[in-house]
Enzyme design. Structure first.
Site, PDB file in Angstrom:
ATOM      1  N   ASP A  23      23.422  78.148  58.347  1.00  0.00           N
ATOM      2  CA  ASP A  23      23.426  79.185  59.151  1.00  0.00           C
ATOM      3  C   ASP A  23      23.931  78.869  60.317  1.00  0.00           C
ATOM      4  O   ASP A  23      24.101  77.936  61.050  1.00  0.00           O
ATOM      5  CB  ASP A  23      22.032  79.474  59.272  1.00  0.00           C
ATOM      6  CG  ASP A  23      21.748  81.136  59.667  1.00  0.00           C
ATOM      7  OD1 ASP A  23      22.581  81.881  59.394  1.00  0.00           O
ATOM      8  OD2 ASP A  23      20.670  81.338  60.382  1.00  0.00           O
ATOM      9  N   GLY A  24      24.440  80.062  60.869  1.00  0.00           N
ATOM     10  CA  GLY A  24      25.181  80.262  62.136  1.00  0.00           C
ATOM     11  C   GLY A  24      26.547  80.258  62.286  1.00  0.00           C
ATOM     12  O   GLY A  24      27.098  80.294  63.418  1.00  0.00           O
TER      13      GLY A  24
ATOM     14  N   HIS B 186      32.915  81.530  58.742  1.00  0.00           N
ATOM     15  CA  HIS B 186      32.570  81.229  57.422  1.00  0.00           C
ATOM     16  C   HIS B 186      33.490  80.353  56.987  1.00  0.00           C
ATOM     17  O   HIS B 186      33.507  79.549  56.133  1.00  0.00           O
ATOM     18  CB  HIS B 186      32.328  82.528  56.528  1.00  0.00           C
ATOM     19  CG  HIS B 186      31.416  83.521  56.849  1.00  0.00           C
ATOM     20  ND1 HIS B 186      30.034  83.086  57.116  1.00  0.00           N
ATOM     21  CD2 HIS B 186      31.597  84.960  56.936  1.00  0.00           C
ATOM     22  CE1 HIS B 186      29.441  84.018  57.251  1.00  0.00           C
ATOM     23  NE2 HIS B 186      30.296  85.315  57.342  1.00  0.00           N
TER      24      HIS B 186
ATOM     25  N   SER C   4      20.126  86.529  47.920  1.00  0.00           N
ATOM     26  CA  SER C   4      20.157  88.105  47.283  1.00  0.00           C
ATOM     27  C   SER C   4      19.868  89.079  48.293  1.00  0.00           C
ATOM     28  O   SER C   4      20.138  90.143  48.027  1.00  0.00           O
ATOM     29  CB  SER C   4      19.034  87.857  46.367  1.00  0.00           C
ATOM     30  OG  SER C   4      17.696  87.138  46.856  1.00  0.00           O
TER      31      SER C   4
ATOM     32  N   LEU D 114      27.151  62.496  42.623  1.00  0.00           N
ATOM     33  CA  LEU D 114      26.202  63.462  43.456  1.00  0.00           C
ATOM     34  C   LEU D 114      26.329  64.743  42.649  1.00  0.00           C
ATOM     35  O   LEU D 114      27.603  65.129  42.249  1.00  0.00           O
ATOM     36  CB  LEU D 114      27.120  63.575  44.643  1.00  0.00           C
ATOM     37  CG  LEU D 114      26.633  64.736  45.708  1.00  0.00           C
ATOM     38  CD1 LEU D 114      25.220  64.464  46.178  1.00  0.00           C
ATOM     39  CD2 LEU D 114      27.320  64.883  46.909  1.00  0.00           C
TER      40      LEU D 114
ATOM     41  N   ILE E 169      12.403  79.997  56.191  1.00  0.00           N
ATOM     42  CA  ILE E 169      13.208  79.704  54.848  1.00  0.00           C
ATOM     43  C   ILE E 169      14.019  80.551  54.244  1.00  0.00           C
ATOM     44  O   ILE E 169      14.813  80.218  53.530  1.00  0.00           O
ATOM     45  CB  ILE E 169      12.036  79.502  53.846  1.00  0.00           C
ATOM     46  CG1 ILE E 169      10.798  78.467  54.599  1.00  0.00           C
ATOM     47  CG2 ILE E 169      12.359  78.926  52.571  1.00  0.00           C
ATOM     48  CD1 ILE E 169      11.314  77.081  54.696  1.00  0.00           C
ATOM     49  N   SER E 170      13.849  81.896  54.731  1.00  0.00           N
ATOM     50  CA  SER E 170      14.681  82.975  54.182  1.00  0.00           C
ATOM     51  C   SER E 170      14.822  83.109  52.676  1.00  0.00           C
ATOM     52  O   SER E 170      16.180  83.239  52.308  1.00  0.00           O
ATOM     53  CB  SER E 170      16.060  82.876  54.865  1.00  0.00           C
ATOM     54  OG  SER E 170      16.166  83.161  56.382  1.00  0.00           O
TER      55      SER E 170
HETATM   56  C1  IPE Z   1      20.217  82.603  55.171  1.00  0.00           C
HETATM   57  O1  IPE Z   1      20.900  82.741  56.222  1.00  0.00           O
HETATM   58  C2  IPE Z   1      21.264  82.650  53.893  1.00  0.00           C
HETATM   59  C3  IPE Z   1      22.404  81.745  53.964  1.00  0.00           C
HETATM   60  C4  IPE Z   1      22.605  80.788  54.752  1.00  0.00           C
HETATM   61  C5  IPE Z   1      23.342  81.706  52.997  1.00  0.00           C
HETATM   62  P1  IPE Z   1      20.907  84.393  56.878  1.00  0.00           P
HETATM   63  O2  IPE Z   1      21.532  84.364  58.032  1.00  0.00           O
HETATM   64  O3  IPE Z   1      21.095  85.568  55.825  1.00  0.00           O
HETATM   65  O4  IPE Z   1      19.198  84.536  56.995  1.00  0.00           O
HETATM   66  P2  IPE Z   1      18.163  85.536  58.017  1.00  0.00           P
HETATM   67  O5  IPE Z   1      18.764  87.071  57.741  1.00  0.00           O
HETATM   68  O6  IPE Z   1      18.543  85.036  59.429  1.00  0.00           O
HETATM   69  O7  IPE Z   1      16.728  85.229  57.771  1.00  0.00           O
HETATM   70  C1  IPE Z   2      25.600  81.881  57.230  1.00  0.00           C
HETATM   71  O1  IPE Z   2      25.843  82.244  58.555  1.00  0.00           O
HETATM   72  C2  IPE Z   2      26.359  82.042  56.282  1.00  0.00           C
HETATM   73  C3  IPE Z   2      25.857  83.011  55.461  1.00  0.00           C
HETATM   74  C4  IPE Z   2      24.738  83.808  55.221  1.00  0.00           C
HETATM   75  C5  IPE Z   2      26.641  83.650  54.366  1.00  0.00           C
HETATM   76  P1  IPE Z   2      25.527  83.805  59.026  1.00  0.00           P
HETATM   77  O2  IPE Z   2      26.772  84.845  58.823  1.00  0.00           O
HETATM   78  O3  IPE Z   2      24.187  84.178  58.764  1.00  0.00           O
HETATM   79  O4  IPE Z   2      25.602  83.372  60.789  1.00  0.00           O
HETATM   80  P2  IPE Z   2      24.680  84.166  61.835  1.00  0.00           P
HETATM   81  O5  IPE Z   2      23.496  83.712  61.344  1.00  0.00           O
HETATM   82  O6  IPE Z   2      25.093  85.556  61.987  1.00  0.00           O
HETATM   83  O7  IPE Z   2      25.297  83.276  63.179  1.00  0.00           O
HETATM   84 MG    MG Z   3      22.508  83.981  59.826  1.00  0.00          MG
END
Ligand code: IPE
Ligand code: IPE
Ligand code: MG
Length: 263
Positions: free
Chosen positions: A26-27, A43, A72, A137, A198-199
């Site tokens: 994430d991030g 990304h 999802s 792996l 945990i999302s």
């Molecule tokens: C969780 O991240 C899903 C992935 C990293 C693929 P999100 O950025 O979608 O999660 P929330 O919405 O902050 O919980």
């Molecule tokens: C995680 O990064 C990747 C996916 C969910 C596909 P984000 O796109 O959620 O990045 P932030 O959380 O908005 O920074």
């Molecule tokens: Mg995110």
């Protein structure tokens, strides 16, 4: 059939090097925003970070690496970001699979793939087939995956095949129908990007996983960050419901002083 190794039924090993690491990457969007770049650039850089982490896990002897690429609930994002992510997934598969195969890495993709287009579905299937016998792996990518979907889907599939189990089924009956049935439960869960949730990732399998959260944004996550996560994991006392006194003497990192605990 996969070995039954549920942490709620059998006390598992607590290996010093996690056998299975699960990551919420994430991030990406925030990483890009900080640099005045479009979210999708984050990304793109995220794929580089994944490449480095796969390499590190392979050299550390981690057996399973499972990463959350698209949830999802991520369909709720703007349509252009969703379609960028789909095409990035396709390009990544086309570009990286040969290298994974050369390195004896097995690729698996879990989730509900019915919403993906034919070309992507076919490429995913070919990548899985090509690498199916690799053993160094297993890299599992969760795409259009949700922990609740996984459990619901497994229950439906089990009852479809064995309707007589409706009143009596056990974890062991259900296990073969869950997406990760051929892997041990994750030892270590990592979430980058600062959120502590945990999302809807591997809800079932994370029952006794050690959780590690870092503010580092996914595109900046590297070998050094992975080493920090593993070092944190190695300080944990994995009790699986028992008391400290009941545990076998050795700590995960070989040290047994009380002061090391929860450091
Ligand atoms: C969780 O991240 C899903 C992935 C990293 C693929 P999100 O950025 O979608 O999660 P929330 O919405 O902050 O919980
Ligand atoms: C995680 O990064 C990747 C996916 C969910 C596909 P984000 O796109 O959620 O990045 P932030 O959380 O908005 O920074
Ligand atoms: Mg995110």
């Amino acid at each position: 059939m996969a070995l039954f190794q549920s942490s709620t039924c059998i006390i598992p090993d607590a290996p010093a090097i996690p056998r299975h690491i699960a990551i919420i990457m994430d991030g990406n969007g925030r990483w890009a925003k900080q640099r005045f770049m479009p979210r999708v650039a984050g990304h793109q850089r995220g794929v580089e970070a994944l490449r480095e982490v796969v390499k590190a896990c392979r050299s550390l002897g981690v057996e399973h690496l499972t990463v959350f690429a698209f949830s999802s609930e991520n369909w709720r994002r703007p349509a252009d970001e969703v379609s960028f992510l789909m095409s990035l997934f396709l390009v990544m598969l086309e570009r990286e699979v040969a290298k994974l195969h050369e390195n004896n890495i097995r690729l698996k993709i879990i989730g509900d793939h019915s919403r993906f287009d034919d070309k992507l579905r076919q490429t995913m299937q070919e990548a899985e087939q090509l690498t199916a016998n690799n053993s160094a792996l297993t890299l599992t990518i969760a795409a259009n995956y949700g922990g609740r979907w996984d459990v619901m889907h497994a229950v439906k599939a089990m009852l479809n095949e064995h309707p007589q189990l409706a009143q009596t089924f056990t974890e062991q009956d259900l296990q073969p129908y869950l997406s990760m049935s051929d892997a041990p439960e994750p030892d270590l869960f990592i979430r980058t990007g600062g959120e502590q949730r945990i999302s809807n990732f591997m809800l079932w399998q994370l029952a006794y996983t050690e959780l590690y959260f870092t503010d580092t944004l996914w595109p900046a996550f590297d070998r050094n960050e992975l080493d920090k996560a593993i070092a944190s994991y190695q300080k944990r006392e994995r009790r699986f419901g028992r008391t400290s006194e009941q545990l076998p003497g050795e700590k995960l990192n070989g040290k047994s002083e009380q002061g090391e605990r929860n450091a």
